[in-house]
Design a protein around this motif. Structure first.
Motif, PDB file in Angstrom:
ATOM      1  N   LYS A 192       0.854  -1.180   0.000  1.00 43.77           N
ATOM      2  CA  LYS A 192       0.000   0.000   0.000  1.00 43.77           C
ATOM      3  C   LYS A 192       0.888   1.228   0.000  1.00 43.77           C
ATOM      4  CE  LYS A 192      -3.994  -1.964   2.429  1.00 43.77           C
ATOM      5  NZ  LYS A 192      -5.035  -1.513   1.500  1.00 43.77           N
ATOM      6  N   LYS A 193       0.285   2.397  -0.164  1.00 39.24           N
ATOM      7  CA  LYS A 193       1.082   3.614  -0.226  1.00 39.24           C
ATOM      8  C   LYS A 193       1.807   3.892   1.094  1.00 39.24           C
ATOM      9  CE  LYS A 193      -2.841   6.639   0.919  1.00 39.24           C
ATOM     10  NZ  LYS A 193      -3.638   7.809   0.461  1.00 39.24           N
ATOM     11  N   GLU A 194       1.246   3.378   2.204  1.00 39.23           N
ATOM     12  CA  GLU A 194       1.889   3.597   3.505  1.00 39.23           C
ATOM     13  C   GLU A 194       3.082   2.672   3.731  1.00 39.23           C
ATOM     14  OE1 GLU A 194      -1.241   2.781   3.075  1.00 39.23           O
ATOM     15  OE2 GLU A 194      -2.561   4.345   3.882  1.00 39.23           O
ATOM     16  N   GLY A 195       3.109   1.533   3.008  1.00 43.44           N
ATOM     17  CA  GLY A 195       4.180   0.573   3.193  1.00 43.44           C
ATOM     18  C   GLY A 195       3.716  -0.826   2.816  1.00 43.44           C
ATOM     19  N   THR A 196       4.568  -1.808   3.109  1.00 45.30           N
ATOM     20  CA  THR A 196       4.229  -3.197   2.815  1.00 45.30           C
ATOM     21  C   THR A 196       3.640  -3.861   4.058  1.00 45.30           C
ATOM     22  OG1 THR A 196       6.000  -3.396   1.171  1.00 45.30           O
ATOM     23  CG2 THR A 196       5.122  -5.438   2.094  1.00 45.30           C
ATOM     24  N   PHE A 197       2.428  -4.369   3.899  1.00 49.56           N
ATOM     25  CA  PHE A 197       1.742  -5.026   5.015  1.00 49.56           C
ATOM     26  C   PHE A 197       1.952  -6.529   4.922  1.00 49.56           C
ATOM     27  CE2 PHE A 197      -0.179  -0.959   4.822  1.00 49.56           C
ATOM     28  CZ  PHE A 197      -0.665  -0.667   6.094  1.00 49.56           C
ATOM     29  N   LYS A 198       2.281  -7.117   6.045  1.00 50.10           N
ATOM     30  CA  LYS A 198       2.453  -8.560   6.155  1.00 50.10           C
ATOM     31  C   LYS A 198       1.159  -9.136   6.738  1.00 50.10           C
ATOM     32  CE  LYS A 198       6.845  -8.864   4.915  1.00 50.10           C
ATOM     33  NZ  LYS A 198       7.325  -9.675   3.771  1.00 50.10           N
ATOM     34  N   GLN A 199       0.430  -9.819   5.894  1.00 51.30           N
ATOM     35  CA  GLN A 199      -0.885 -10.326   6.300  1.00 51.30           C
ATOM     36  C   GLN A 199      -0.828 -11.803   6.672  1.00 51.30           C
ATOM     37  OE1 GLN A 199      -3.901  -8.942   6.722  1.00 51.30           O
ATOM     38  NE2 GLN A 199      -4.978 -10.884   7.077  1.00 51.30           N
ATOM     39  N   GLN A 200      -1.452 -12.130   7.811  1.00 54.61           N
ATOM     40  CA  GLN A 200      -1.570 -13.513   8.267  1.00 54.61           C
ATOM     41  C   GLN A 200      -3.057 -13.799   8.525  1.00 54.61           C
ATOM     42  OE1 GLN A 200       1.731 -14.491   8.388  1.00 54.61           O
ATOM     43  NE2 GLN A 200       2.178 -12.311   8.082  1.00 54.61           N
ATOM     44  N   THR A 201      -3.561 -14.857   7.930  1.00 54.63           N
ATOM     45  CA  THR A 201      -4.952 -15.259   8.152  1.00 54.63           C
ATOM     46  C   THR A 201      -4.978 -16.727   8.578  1.00 54.63           C
ATOM     47  OG1 THR A 201      -5.835 -13.700   6.513  1.00 54.63           O
ATOM     48  CG2 THR A 201      -7.233 -15.565   7.121  1.00 54.63           C
ATOM     49  N   VAL A 202      -5.623 -16.983   9.707  1.00 56.73           N
ATOM     50  CA  VAL A 202      -5.781 -18.353  10.178  1.00 56.73           C
ATOM     51  C   VAL A 202      -7.279 -18.650  10.224  1.00 56.73           C
ATOM     52  CG1 VAL A 202      -5.363 -20.022  12.016  1.00 56.73           C
ATOM     53  CG2 VAL A 202      -3.693 -18.202  11.577  1.00 56.73           C
ATOM     54  N   VAL A 203      -7.686 -19.669   9.471  1.00 52.91           N
ATOM     55  CA  VAL A 203      -9.090 -20.090   9.452  1.00 52.91           C
ATOM     56  C   VAL A 203      -9.168 -21.433  10.162  1.00 52.91           C
ATOM     57  CG1 VAL A 203     -11.121 -20.573   8.041  1.00 52.91           C
ATOM     58  CG2 VAL A 203      -9.409 -18.935   7.231  1.00 52.91           C
ATOM     59  N   ALA A 204     -10.040 -21.530  11.156  1.00 54.01           N
ATOM     60  CA  ALA A 204     -10.172 -22.770  11.923  1.00 54.01           C
ATOM     61  C   ALA A 204     -11.640 -23.130  12.079  1.00 54.01           C
ATOM     62  CB  ALA A 204      -9.525 -22.618  13.297  1.00 54.01           C
TER      63      ALA A 204
END
Length: 301
Positions: A192-204
């Motif tokens: 994004k323009k603010e920076g690089t986001f590290k996304q983690q999604t856990v589905v259980a």
């Protein structure tokens, strides 16, 4: 033969003829009711048979059991903003003061809570964290199927959605053990323009409940990008905790959260499922619930 004798004989013959005709009329008259009675008996017999058959068919239909499905194991959800411990929240979103609970028409069916954290270091930059926990509970439905099957279908869809986020880079998926009945972790980078986001999604999934935990972080204003490995480790820990909260809310003691074999549904869960019937599931997730469960990374407001 005299005239008188001939006249009496003629009168006698006439009387005999009238008697014969009268007898024939009486015989015919008597035969008519017999025929009517016979016809009536025949008609009644047919009607009776038809009525008996209809009655037997109705009795058979009423005796046939209606389709049933196994009751949902879990009948409620925990308070979403209390699903994670204070220590976990302090580790994941240290600057957050409180969680923001999402709107829901029925918190026993769908619920979510999110937290924002911005550690502002001035000219040295800032560290941003965002955390969201969504829970969706399914009810058994005679037409759609048992609750755990519906939850499994939704679980699969949630994983697929996380793997197909538009603009995601370096997407990776892995199974997560020891968290509910099944769990998958998905990670990716999102610029994004603010920076690089590290996304983690856990589905259980635990029984008939699906928990989706989203956690992302970014270094803003020149600060370093956080480690994806560290974020994922924290996300898995929080997801397991949220699953435990679901089990505990239903009196299961968190056994399913640690991946142990399923226990018999608790009395409260069975009662709630029985009272709800096929109301939901219902219970198909609403648009708001689906959006909340699959909410994507957000930047500083």
């Amino acid at each position: 033969m005299s005239e008188g004798t001939m006249q009496r004989r003629a009168q006698r013959d006439q009387r005999e003829e009238r008697a014969k005709r009268l007898n024939r009329v009486l015989v015919c008259a008597a035969a008519v009711p017999v025929m009517l009675v016979a016809a009536g008996c025949s008609s009644d017999s047919g009607s009776g048979d038809s009525t008996d058959k209809a009655a037997k068919a109705a009795a058979s239909a009423s005796a046939s059991p209606s389709p049933t499905v196994q009751a949902a194991a879990y009948g409620k959800l925990p308070e979403p903003c209390e699903a994670l411990s204070k220590k976990t929240l302090k580790d994941l979103v240290p600057e957050s003061k409180s969680g923001k609970e999402g709107k829901s028409d029925d918190i026993s069916t769908r619920a979510n809570c999110s937290w924002n954290s911005l550690d502002n270091n001035g000219v040295k930059g800032s560290q941003f964290r965002w955390l969201n926990v969504s829970m969706l509970r399914f009810e058994s439905d005679a037409a759609r199927g048992p609750a755990d099957k519906l939850a499994q279908e939704y679980y699969t869809k949630q994983v697929q959605d996380a793997q197909a986020v538009e603009g995601a880079k370096s997407t990776k998926s892995e199974p997560v053990s020891g968290t509910g009945d099944q769990a998958t972790a998905v990670r990716y980078d999102l610029k994004k323009k603010e920076g690089t986001f590290k996304q983690q999604t856990v589905v259980a999934r635990v029984e008939n409940v699906v928990v989706t935990l989203d956690y992302n972080g970014a270094g803003l204003a020149g600060d370093k990008t956080p480690s994806a490995g560290d974020l994922m480790k924290d996300a898995k820990k929080a997801a397991k905790e949220a699953v435990e909260a679901v089990s505990e809310a239903n009196g299961a003691g968190g056994a399913k959260a640690s991946g142990t074999p399923s226990k018999s549904p608790s009395e409260s869960a069975s009662k709630s499922a029985s009272e709800s019937g096929s109301k939901e599931a219902s219970d198909e997730p609403s648009n708001d619930a689906s959006k909340s469960a699959s909410k994507k990374p957000v930047s500083k407001s």
